[in-house]
Design a protein around this motif. Structure first.
Motif, PDB file in Angstrom:
ATOM      1  N   ALA A 442     -28.573  58.522   3.861  1.00 32.80           N
ATOM      2  CA  ALA A 442     -28.475  57.252   3.129  1.00 32.80           C
ATOM      3  C   ALA A 442     -28.438  56.078   4.105  1.00 32.80           C
ATOM      4  N   THR A 443     -27.684  56.245   5.198  1.00 30.94           N
ATOM      5  CA  THR A 443     -27.631  55.207   6.229  1.00 30.94           C
ATOM      6  C   THR A 443     -29.008  54.986   6.842  1.00 30.94           C
ATOM      7  N   LYS A 444     -29.709  56.087   7.102  1.00 27.85           N
ATOM      8  CA  LYS A 444     -31.036  56.008   7.711  1.00 27.85           C
ATOM      9  C   LYS A 444     -32.012  55.244   6.820  1.00 27.85           C
ATOM     10  N   GLU A 445     -31.941  55.489   5.516  1.00 29.46           N
ATOM     11  CA  GLU A 445     -32.868  54.837   4.591  1.00 29.46           C
ATOM     12  C   GLU A 445     -32.640  53.327   4.552  1.00 29.46           C
ATOM     13  N   ILE A 446     -31.378  52.914   4.486  1.00 34.60           N
ATOM     14  CA  ILE A 446     -31.085  51.477   4.440  1.00 34.60           C
ATOM     15  C   ILE A 446     -31.431  50.829   5.778  1.00 34.60           C
ATOM     16  N   ALA A 447     -31.099  51.516   6.903  1.00 40.47           N
ATOM     17  CA  ALA A 447     -31.422  50.972   8.230  1.00 40.47           C
ATOM     18  C   ALA A 447     -32.932  50.828   8.403  1.00 40.47           C
ATOM     19  N   ALA A 448     -33.701  51.791   7.881  1.00 42.19           N
ATOM     20  CA  ALA A 448     -35.155  51.732   7.997  1.00 42.19           C
ATOM     21  C   ALA A 448     -35.711  50.535   7.234  1.00 42.19           C
ATOM     22  N   ARG A 449     -35.166  50.265   6.052  1.00 37.26           N
ATOM     23  CA  ARG A 449     -35.602  49.103   5.280  1.00 37.26           C
ATOM     24  C   ARG A 449     -35.320  47.808   6.032  1.00 37.26           C
ATOM     25  N   ALA A 450     -34.119  47.737   6.634  1.00 36.25           N
ATOM     26  CA  ALA A 450     -33.759  46.539   7.391  1.00 36.25           C
ATOM     27  C   ALA A 450     -34.652  46.388   8.626  1.00 36.25           C
ATOM     28  N   TYR A 451     -34.926  47.495   9.296  1.00 36.59           N
ATOM     29  CA  TYR A 451     -35.773  47.493  10.499  1.00 36.59           C
ATOM     30  C   TYR A 451     -37.178  47.003  10.167  1.00 36.59           C
ATOM     31  N   LYS A 452     -37.732  47.491   9.068  1.00 37.45           N
ATOM     32  CA  LYS A 452     -39.079  47.071   8.655  1.00 37.45           C
ATOM     33  C   LYS A 452     -39.107  45.586   8.295  1.00 37.45           C
ATOM     34  N   ALA A 453     -38.046  45.108   7.649  1.00 37.70           N
ATOM     35  CA  ALA A 453     -37.981  43.687   7.293  1.00 37.70           C
ATOM     36  C   ALA A 453     -37.935  42.820   8.551  1.00 37.70           C
ATOM     37  N   ALA A 454     -37.182  43.268   9.573  1.00 34.54           N
ATOM     38  CA  ALA A 454     -37.092  42.525  10.827  1.00 34.54           C
ATOM     39  C   ALA A 454     -38.437  42.513  11.545  1.00 34.54           C
ATOM     40  N   LEU A 455     -39.103  43.660  11.594  1.00 40.10           N
ATOM     41  CA  LEU A 455     -40.415  43.736  12.253  1.00 40.10           C
ATOM     42  C   LEU A 455     -41.443  42.863  11.540  1.00 40.10           C
ATOM     43  N   HIS A 456     -41.360  42.820  10.227  1.00 41.24           N
ATOM     44  CA  HIS A 456     -42.289  41.979   9.460  1.00 41.24           C
ATOM     45  C   HIS A 456     -42.092  40.507   9.812  1.00 41.24           C
ATOM     46  N   LYS A 523     -29.979  43.298  -0.454  1.00 38.01           N
ATOM     47  CA  LYS A 523     -30.807  43.659  -1.608  1.00 38.01           C
ATOM     48  C   LYS A 523     -30.598  45.125  -1.961  1.00 38.01           C
ATOM     49  N   ALA A 524     -30.573  45.973  -0.952  1.00 37.41           N
ATOM     50  CA  ALA A 524     -30.347  47.404  -1.184  1.00 37.41           C
ATOM     51  C   ALA A 524     -28.967  47.645  -1.775  1.00 37.41           C
ATOM     52  N   ARG A 525     -27.960  46.877  -1.322  1.00 35.83           N
ATOM     53  CA  ARG A 525     -26.588  47.061  -1.808  1.00 35.83           C
ATOM     54  C   ARG A 525     -26.473  46.794  -3.301  1.00 35.83           C
ATOM     55  N   ARG A 526     -27.294  45.875  -3.796  1.00 36.41           N
ATOM     56  CA  ARG A 526     -27.227  45.505  -5.214  1.00 36.41           C
ATOM     57  C   ARG A 526     -28.023  46.445  -6.112  1.00 36.41           C
ATOM     58  N   GLU A 527     -28.755  47.379  -5.511  1.00 34.81           N
ATOM     59  CA  GLU A 527     -29.612  48.274  -6.296  1.00 34.81           C
ATOM     60  C   GLU A 527     -28.837  49.481  -6.797  1.00 34.81           C
ATOM     61  N   ARG A 528     -29.232  49.976  -7.956  1.00 29.75           N
ATOM     62  CA  ARG A 528     -28.628  51.175  -8.512  1.00 29.75           C
ATOM     63  C   ARG A 528     -28.898  52.361  -7.594  1.00 29.75           C
ATOM     64  N   GLY A 529     -27.865  53.164  -7.388  1.00 32.77           N
ATOM     65  CA  GLY A 529     -28.013  54.362  -6.573  1.00 32.77           C
ATOM     66  C   GLY A 529     -27.634  54.168  -5.122  1.00 32.77           C
ATOM     67  N   THR A 530     -27.362  52.940  -4.695  1.00 34.00           N
ATOM     68  CA  THR A 530     -26.962  52.684  -3.309  1.00 34.00           C
ATOM     69  C   THR A 530     -25.453  52.772  -3.183  1.00 34.00           C
ATOM     70  N   ASP A 531     -24.972  53.509  -2.184  1.00 28.87           N
ATOM     71  CA  ASP A 531     -23.541  53.578  -1.904  1.00 28.87           C
ATOM     72  C   ASP A 531     -23.144  52.292  -1.182  1.00 28.87           C
ATOM     73  N   ASP A 536     -22.629  48.532   3.602  1.00 28.67           N
ATOM     74  CA  ASP A 536     -21.725  47.669   4.368  1.00 28.67           C
ATOM     75  C   ASP A 536     -21.679  48.064   5.841  1.00 28.67           C
ATOM     76  N   ARG A 537     -21.769  49.359   6.109  1.00 32.24           N
ATOM     77  CA  ARG A 537     -21.744  49.838   7.487  1.00 32.24           C
ATOM     78  C   ARG A 537     -22.980  49.334   8.257  1.00 32.24           C
ATOM     79  N   VAL A 538     -24.140  49.413   7.616  1.00 29.34           N
ATOM     80  CA  VAL A 538     -25.373  48.909   8.245  1.00 29.34           C
ATOM     81  C   VAL A 538     -25.300  47.385   8.399  1.00 29.34           C
ATOM     82  N   LEU A 539     -24.818  46.707   7.351  1.00 33.13           N
ATOM     83  CA  LEU A 539     -24.725  45.249   7.374  1.00 33.13           C
ATOM     84  C   LEU A 539     -23.804  44.769   8.493  1.00 33.13           C
ATOM     85  N   ARG A 540     -22.713  45.477   8.713  1.00 36.06           N
ATOM     86  CA  ARG A 540     -21.751  45.074   9.749  1.00 36.06           C
ATOM     87  C   ARG A 540     -22.405  45.119  11.128  1.00 36.06           C
TER      88      ARG A 540
END
Length: 550
Positions: A442-456, A523-531, A536-540
């Motif tokens: 779960a951490t990997k999925e959220i981190a990957a989304r953030a990483y792709k957004a930064a690269l974009h 955005k991921a935090r507000r989505e259904r199914g996200t812990d 918060d751990r990735v955001l920190r």
């Protein structure tokens, strides 16, 4: 002849009384400081002994009750919940989200409302059978007192062992709302018991609904106002200070309107996290550190006071303490059995809707057993027990009061101290996997989304020279590797030199890239199914990177 000097016989008692008040205040202050200092030591001790430190604080409080100076200390029962519950509830509620509640609303209603009602009925029926002279209204008040597991106790004790997040998040969600249902039932039952009338269950249900609606409104409106004020304040510490005051204000305003302060605080915390924006990095870092310290100290002091007050609860006018303890043990067994039976039914229901919520709990008998043992009572139980008066409005002794007080003490000892100390053993015996791999994924999925957004953001930023783009991408790749717990060189020596030469441009682009990454995490935090805790751990991690750039 009249004298200008006051009567010495009238002045001396007043002076003695004032001195006694001053000494009591100093002793109370000393006790609070002592419990706070003890918390710091006990947390470390509990970590070494692999024992839940809140249970150890209760034991220290019980020991402190035998010190003559501390034994005389009393804190008004009406102050216990307003002082301790708002900040602890607010901190716990910030670990969840509206999206999680949208998925688990059935579970929350079932455990925080329906289970509370069933427990109240079971305890009230048992009390009528076992306690001589108790009225139905007083028995219902006893049930409401013993029904709600304490969210603070569950969070603090279960947090010391590795259990699946799906179980922990369900226990946290339950604990956030069950105090609200119990308090409404308790207040209605106490009004009937004091006046000698019967409990109007229809009025009770209506009162709960009205209380909930007003509380939700208060929570949303107060947060809207506070957020508007905070937007006008350009000072991180001042904004964080206002946020620390928010739970107390929301609680007191809701209680003023005869609504549920508990629901108002929880709604307020959820709304604060919903309104969170990517630019609040410094504020989030400051508040996270502050809340961690305050939550630990307030929890330690609260559980120390529970232990201290247990002696006061037991020291009643009861003529047969042994019999009262047996009654209390019988009621405690009923409470545990009802919870276990309800959770067993829950395993069937949760398995049917597993496609909708894969992280639901309980899913099997092991989950049900662990969650039963995690139903620890705490602040609400001790505060409500101490609030029961000696007599009713008619001057008659409160029916079954001594039995009620002893039953409260017994269930605290069984479900908090005993359950707390044995909780790690129960986890090991049940062989419950902490599902760490699932959480890492779960951490990997959220981190990957953030990483792709930064690269974009880096790719499309017109201000970024080509020679800086590759080193900057490498730096974000290194941050992404840190989030996944792997190692990766952030940049070669040549890339480091290039970054140094273009530091100003790189800092601006990196700030924008981090902002894009944080936006994606929120955005991921507000989505259904996200812990929420995983997000918060990735955001920190991104917040800390942003603060370091300043």
């Amino acid at each position: 002849m009249e004298t200008m000097f006051p009567d010495i016989d009238a002045v001396v008692p007043v002076c003695i009384h004032a001195t006694h008040i001053e000494e009591t205040s100093m002793t109370t202050l000393l006790m609070i400081i002592g419990f706070g200092a003890a918390t710091s030591v006990v947390v470390g001790l509990g970590q070494k002994l692999r024992l839940p430190w809140p249970a150890l604080m209760v034991i220290i409080g019980i020991a402190g009750a035998f010190i003559p100076t501390f034994a005389e200390i009393t804190i008004e029962p009406d102050l216990i919940l307003p002082l301790f519950l708002p900040p602890l509830l607010f901190a716990a509620a910030q670990k969840t989200s509206w999206a999680l509640f949208a998925i688990r609303w059935r579970t929350i209603l079932g455990m925080a409302v329906a289970l509370v009602g069933v427990t109240v009925a079971a305890v009230a029926g048992t009390a009528v059978l076992l306690i001589p002279g108790i009225t139905i209204a007083a028995a219902v008040a006893l049930g409401a007192m013993l029904a709600p597991p304490d969210p603070v106790a569950v969070d603090a004790v279960a947090g010391t062992v590795s259990i699946p997040r799906r179980i922990m998040s369900t226990l946290q969600s339950e604990g956030l709302f069950n105090d609200a249902a119990s308090l409404v039932i308790f207040q209605t039952a106490m009004a009937a018991a004091m006046s000698g009338t019967e409990v109007d269950f229809g009025q009770l249900a209506l009162s709960f609904l009205i209380s909930a609606v007003i509380a939700i409104t208060v929570g949303l409106v107060v947060v809207f106002i506070v957020w508007w004020v905070m937007e006008k304040i350009d000072h991180t510490i001042a904004r964080s200070s206002l946020m620390l005051m928010l739970p107390f204000g929301v609680y007191l305003i809701a209680e003023h309107f005869h609504a549920s302060g508990v629901i108002a605080v929880v709604v307020g915390a959820l709304e604060v996290r919903r309104r969170d924006v990517e630019g609040n990095s410094a504020e989030r870092v400051t508040q996270a550190s502050t809340w961690q310290v305050l939550e630990m100290l307030i929890t330690g002091i609260a559980f120390g006071l529970i232990g201290l007050d247990l002696r006061m609860v037991v020291e009643s006018e009861h003529a047969d303490l042994g019999k009262a303890v047996l009654v209390g043990l019988g009621i405690a067994l009923i409470v545990i059995a009802v919870r276990f039976g309800w959770l067993l039914i829950g395993t069937v229901l949760e398995n049917k809707r597993r496609e909708e919520d894969p992280d639901a709990a309980p899913l099997n008998i092991r989950d049900a057993t662990l969650m039963t043992w995690g139903g620890m009572r705490g602040l609400a139980t001790i505060a409500l027990a101490l609030s029961i008066p000696a007599t009713t409005d008619t001057g008659e002794p409160f029916p079954g009061r001594s039995y009620i007080l002893v039953a409260a003490a017994v269930i605290l000892l069984v479900t908090l101290v005993l359950a707390g100390l044995t909780f790690p053993t129960i986890v090991n015996v049940l062989g419950i996997d902490d599902e760490a791999e699932k959480e890492r994924q779960a951490t990997k999925e959220i981190a990957a989304r953030a990483y792709k957004a930064a690269l974009h953001q880096i790719k499309n930023d017109p201000a970024l020279p080509d020679e800086v783009a590759d080193p900057l991408r490498a730096r974000f790749k290194g941050l992404y590797a840190q989030l996944l717990g792997t190692t990766d060189d952030q940049a070669s020596s040549e890339q480091a030199t290039t970054l140094k030469e273009n530091r100003e441009v790189m800092a601006k682009v990196q700030t924008r890239a981090l902002q894009s990454a944080r936006t994606e995490v929120l955005k991921a935090r507000r989505e259904r199914g996200t812990d929420p805790e995983v997000a918060d751990r990735v955001l920190r991690r991104f917040d800390l990177q942003s603060v370091l750039l300043r």
